[in-house]
Design a protein around this motif. Structure first.
Motif, PDB file in Angstrom:
ATOM      1  N   GLY A  94      -4.568  -1.638   4.774  1.00 46.28           N
ATOM      2  CA  GLY A  94      -4.872  -1.645   6.204  1.00 46.28           C
ATOM      3  C   GLY A  94      -3.791  -0.974   7.019  1.00 46.28           C
ATOM      4  O   GLY A  94      -4.064  -0.285   8.007  1.00 46.28           O
ATOM      5  N   PHE A  95      -2.547  -1.178   6.616  1.00 44.60           N
ATOM      6  CA  PHE A  95      -1.420  -0.500   7.273  1.00 44.60           C
ATOM      7  C   PHE A  95      -1.595   1.009   7.235  1.00 44.60           C
ATOM      8  O   PHE A  95      -1.375   1.708   8.229  1.00 44.60           O
ATOM      9  CB  PHE A  95      -0.116  -0.890   6.577  1.00 44.60           C
ATOM     10  CG  PHE A  95       1.043   0.020   6.880  1.00 44.60           C
ATOM     11  CD1 PHE A  95       1.827  -0.182   7.999  1.00 44.60           C
ATOM     12  CD2 PHE A  95       1.341   1.100   6.048  1.00 44.60           C
ATOM     13  CE1 PHE A  95       2.896   0.664   8.285  1.00 44.60           C
ATOM     14  CE2 PHE A  95       2.398   1.945   6.328  1.00 44.60           C
ATOM     15  CZ  PHE A  95       3.181   1.733   7.452  1.00 44.60           C
ATOM     16  N   VAL A  96      -2.012   1.522   6.083  1.00 45.83           N
ATOM     17  CA  VAL A  96      -2.151   2.968   5.907  1.00 45.83           C
ATOM     18  C   VAL A  96      -3.188   3.527   6.873  1.00 45.83           C
ATOM     19  O   VAL A  96      -2.947   4.541   7.549  1.00 45.83           O
ATOM     20  CB  VAL A  96      -2.536   3.307   4.450  1.00 45.83           C
ATOM     21  CG1 VAL A  96      -2.818   4.802   4.306  1.00 45.83           C
ATOM     22  CG2 VAL A  96      -1.431   2.887   3.492  1.00 45.83           C
ATOM     23  N   GLY A 195      -5.622  -8.563   9.085  1.00 45.73           N
ATOM     24  CA  GLY A 195      -4.210  -8.795   9.397  1.00 45.73           C
ATOM     25  C   GLY A 195      -3.363  -8.819   8.138  1.00 45.73           C
ATOM     26  O   GLY A 195      -2.280  -8.220   8.090  1.00 45.73           O
ATOM     27  N   VAL A 196      -3.852  -9.486   7.098  1.00 43.06           N
ATOM     28  CA  VAL A 196      -3.133  -9.513   5.816  1.00 43.06           C
ATOM     29  C   VAL A 196      -3.002  -8.109   5.248  1.00 43.06           C
ATOM     30  O   VAL A 196      -1.986  -7.758   4.647  1.00 43.06           O
ATOM     31  CB  VAL A 196      -3.859 -10.434   4.811  1.00 43.06           C
ATOM     32  CG1 VAL A 196      -3.215 -10.334   3.422  1.00 43.06           C
ATOM     33  CG2 VAL A 196      -3.839 -11.875   5.289  1.00 43.06           C
ATOM     34  N   SER A 197      -4.024  -7.280   5.474  1.00 42.51           N
ATOM     35  CA  SER A 197      -4.003  -5.918   4.930  1.00 42.51           C
ATOM     36  C   SER A 197      -2.993  -5.018   5.638  1.00 42.51           C
ATOM     37  O   SER A 197      -2.687  -3.930   5.153  1.00 42.51           O
ATOM     38  CB  SER A 197      -5.396  -5.278   5.016  1.00 42.51           C
ATOM     39  OG  SER A 197      -5.694  -4.853   6.339  1.00 42.51           O
ATOM     40  N   VAL A 198      -2.497  -5.464   6.795  1.00 43.33           N
ATOM     41  CA  VAL A 198      -1.461  -4.708   7.499  1.00 43.33           C
ATOM     42  C   VAL A 198      -0.082  -5.158   7.046  1.00 43.33           C
ATOM     43  O   VAL A 198       0.797  -4.344   6.785  1.00 43.33           O
ATOM     44  CB  VAL A 198      -1.608  -4.873   9.032  1.00 43.33           C
ATOM     45  CG1 VAL A 198      -0.473  -4.137   9.751  1.00 43.33           C
ATOM     46  CG2 VAL A 198      -2.955  -4.348   9.493  1.00 43.33           C
ATOM     47  N   LYS A 199       0.104  -6.481   6.924  1.00 45.68           N
ATOM     48  CA  LYS A 199       1.362  -7.022   6.408  1.00 45.68           C
ATOM     49  C   LYS A 199       1.103  -8.422   5.865  1.00 45.68           C
ATOM     50  O   LYS A 199       0.447  -9.234   6.525  1.00 45.68           O
ATOM     51  CB  LYS A 199       2.440  -7.058   7.498  1.00 45.68           C
ATOM     52  CG  LYS A 199       3.838  -7.273   6.938  1.00 45.68           C
ATOM     53  CD  LYS A 199       4.921  -6.878   7.922  1.00 45.68           C
ATOM     54  CE  LYS A 199       6.302  -6.956   7.264  1.00 45.68           C
ATOM     55  NZ  LYS A 199       7.386  -6.514   8.155  1.00 45.68           N
ATOM     56  N   PRO A 232     -12.664  -7.410   2.731  1.00 43.86           N
ATOM     57  CA  PRO A 232     -11.918  -6.315   3.371  1.00 43.86           C
ATOM     58  C   PRO A 232     -10.754  -5.813   2.513  1.00 43.86           C
ATOM     59  O   PRO A 232     -10.458  -4.616   2.520  1.00 43.86           O
ATOM     60  CB  PRO A 232     -11.416  -6.959   4.671  1.00 43.86           C
ATOM     61  CG  PRO A 232     -12.352  -8.080   4.939  1.00 43.86           C
ATOM     62  CD  PRO A 232     -12.735  -8.606   3.601  1.00 43.86           C
ATOM     63  N   GLN A 233     -10.081  -6.726   1.800  1.00 45.57           N
ATOM     64  CA  GLN A 233      -8.965  -6.307   0.949  1.00 45.57           C
ATOM     65  C   GLN A 233      -9.421  -5.306  -0.097  1.00 45.57           C
ATOM     66  O   GLN A 233      -8.757  -4.289  -0.346  1.00 45.57           O
ATOM     67  CB  GLN A 233      -8.342  -7.533   0.262  1.00 45.57           C
ATOM     68  CG  GLN A 233      -7.773  -8.572   1.193  1.00 45.57           C
ATOM     69  CD  GLN A 233      -6.634  -8.050   2.037  1.00 45.57           C
ATOM     70  OE1 GLN A 233      -5.834  -7.238   1.595  1.00 45.57           O
ATOM     71  NE2 GLN A 233      -6.564  -8.511   3.283  1.00 45.57           N
ATOM     72  N   VAL A 234     -10.568  -5.576  -0.702  1.00 46.96           N
ATOM     73  CA  VAL A 234     -11.083  -4.694  -1.762  1.00 46.96           C
ATOM     74  C   VAL A 234     -11.584  -3.385  -1.172  1.00 46.96           C
ATOM     75  O   VAL A 234     -11.258  -2.296  -1.664  1.00 46.96           O
ATOM     76  CB  VAL A 234     -12.203  -5.398  -2.552  1.00 46.96           C
ATOM     77  CG1 VAL A 234     -12.816  -4.437  -3.570  1.00 46.96           C
ATOM     78  CG2 VAL A 234     -11.663  -6.643  -3.247  1.00 46.96           C
ATOM     79  N   LEU A 235     -12.376  -3.474  -0.109  1.00 47.85           N
ATOM     80  CA  LEU A 235     -12.956  -2.265   0.483  1.00 47.85           C
ATOM     81  C   LEU A 235     -11.876  -1.304   0.980  1.00 47.85           C
ATOM     82  O   LEU A 235     -11.950  -0.087   0.742  1.00 47.85           O
ATOM     83  CB  LEU A 235     -13.891  -2.635   1.632  1.00 47.85           C
ATOM     84  CG  LEU A 235     -15.187  -3.369   1.252  1.00 47.85           C
ATOM     85  CD1 LEU A 235     -15.990  -3.706   2.500  1.00 47.85           C
ATOM     86  CD2 LEU A 235     -16.020  -2.528   0.285  1.00 47.85           C
ATOM     87  N   LEU A 236     -10.874  -1.831   1.676  1.00 49.38           N
ATOM     88  CA  LEU A 236      -9.812  -0.977   2.204  1.00 49.38           C
ATOM     89  C   LEU A 236      -8.976  -0.344   1.100  1.00 49.38           C
ATOM     90  O   LEU A 236      -8.439   0.753   1.269  1.00 49.38           O
ATOM     91  CB  LEU A 236      -8.908  -1.787   3.140  1.00 49.38           C
ATOM     92  CG  LEU A 236      -9.535  -2.265   4.450  1.00 49.38           C
ATOM     93  CD1 LEU A 236      -8.614  -3.238   5.164  1.00 49.38           C
ATOM     94  CD2 LEU A 236      -9.867  -1.084   5.355  1.00 49.38           C
TER      95      LEU A 236
END
Length: 422
Positions: A94-96, A195-199, A232-236
């Motif tokens: 997500g950060f990327v 949010g977790v996917s960003v940090k 979302p973790q998997v898709l991103l």
């Protein structure tokens, strides 16, 4: 003097005595927070503009962020090959995506001033959401929001002078909380996961979220919502998982990553060899888990309705705002207390929750304000000192003890605290 005139004068005097009381409610009554919130939002716009235009920008991580996402822009999807001046890319997918958007908007990251204004918008958006959360819970008196806004130099620095990724993750977290408070758990879980996917510091809220899901959704509903969190973790991460799945997981969710002693805010009073010692880290982890378990079974289990053991997803338990916020914010705060290291940008991980947590305790109001001031002073001490880190731990311990002895936690659970939804 006639009786009518005397009566009129008496009435006017009584009304004049009431006017200051009417004004005071806008400073001390939690039911009248909207006025001061609106005023502070306008004040913050002015403050952010002044900070951006009058305080020199200092480079820390922005260039490194741009270098890391530039690798992806150039076609590199192997996480082990993505890096910047500060080291390898260690944030999830997500950060990327978010910082790639900023990369293009700011002309490959070169338009620093534009980036600062974008982070000022991020800051104002975060305040709007946080204010809405506090407006719903009606616990914190209006004057406290002054300490949350214009009085914090460090928070403004994290947003508009340093442009760290931590505030981005926290915005998604607070929007998720707002959805939890309106009983929209599925949408909230999606936003929480982003949010977790960003940090991954957002995972510090996970124990509280898990317990709340078990209470409100039941066993099957909890499994469903955890699945929603995973999607979302998997898709991103698909492009990176296809290229090097083990590299992606290792780099973006590395829980054993070592921190530099020179940046620590909370453990400066220790010798560096102790700070770096793995046994010290294991001890902190054990303490973290132990305190979470104690709060879960001795406090939250008493404060919240019983865990919903129903296998049906049609029956859900609705909680009051306090019943959601107290376990959720406390879970994160416990993680902060036993963190292996806190860096200056980590202040934003719990800054906007401290006011709620303090006003959930029975600490005297003067003591609450004093703790807020001391915490701010510790985070503004650069470089940190043995004394500043000890004071920070003392403040954390005081708040944690206050939460343990919180009137809400001490009260026996009432059957009327939860409402069954059809």
């Amino acid at each position: 003097m006639s009786a009518a005139i005397r009566k009129t004068m008496s009435t006017n005097n009584f009304k004049s005595r009431l006017r200051p009381q009417k004004l005071l409610k806008y400073f001390f009554d939690p039911n009248y927070v909207t006025v001061i919130m609106v005023l502070l939002l306008f004040a913050e716009i002015v403050v952010c503009f002044g900070v951006i235009n009058n305080i020199k920008y200092t480079e820390i991580d922005w260039v490194a962020y741009m270098q890391e996402v530039e690798g992806v822009v150039n076609g590199t999807y192997d996480y082990t090959q993505l890096k910047g001046d500060t080291g390898p890319l260690v944030y999830p997918a997500g950060f990327v995506y978010i910082f790639t958007c900023l990369y293009y908007i700011t002309g490959k990251g070169e338009d620093i001033r534009l980036a600062q204004y974008l982070f000022a918008l991020l800051y104002i958006a975060t305040l709007l959401v946080v204010f809405d959360i506090y407006r719903r819970v009606k616990k914190v008196p209006p004057f406290v929001f002054i300490f949350m806004c214009c009085a914090s130099y460090r928070i403004h620095s994290i947003y508009v002078l340093r442009m760290f990724n931590d505030p981005v993750a926290m915005l998604f977290l607070y929007v998720a909380v707002d959805f939890f408070l309106t009983d929209r758990w599925a949408i909230g879980c999606i936003l929480y996961s982003i949010g977790v996917s960003v940090k991954m510091n957002i995972l510090l809220f996970a124990p509280g979220l898990l317990y709340l899901l078990l209470v409100t959704q039941g066993i099957i509903g909890t499994v469903k919502h955890l699945t929603i969190c995973a999607i979302p973790q998997v898709l991103l991460a698909i492009p990176f998982l296809q290229e090097n799945p083990f590299g992606y997981i290792k780099m973006s969710f590395d829980l054993g990553r070592q921190f530099f002693f020179k940046w620590t805010v909370n453990w400066r009073f220790l010798p560096e060899e102790v700070f770096l010692n793995r046994y010290f880290h294991i001890g902190l982890l054990i303490a973290h888990i132990s305190v979470l378990v104690l709060f879960t079974f001795c406090k939250w289990k008493r404060y919240l309705p019983s865990i919903n053991g129903s296998l049906s997803t049609k029956t859900a338990t609705r909680l009051k705002p306090d019943q959601i916020l107290l376990p959720f914010f406390t879970s994160n705060f416990i993680g902060m207390c036993f963190s292996r290291s806190l860096h200056y940008q980590f202040y934003v991980w719990y800054f906007h929750t401290l006011h709620y947590l303090l006003w959930s305790t029975s600490i005297h109001q003067v003591g609450k304000v004093l703790i807020l001031g001391l915490v701010e002073l510790c985070w503004n001490t650069y470089p940190s000192t043995g004394l500043s880190s000890l004071v920070l731990h003392a403040c954390h311990l005081t708040v944690l003890t206050g939460l343990w002895l919180s009137p809400q936690h001490m009260a026996t659970r009432k059957t009327t605290a939860a409402q069954k939804m059809d």
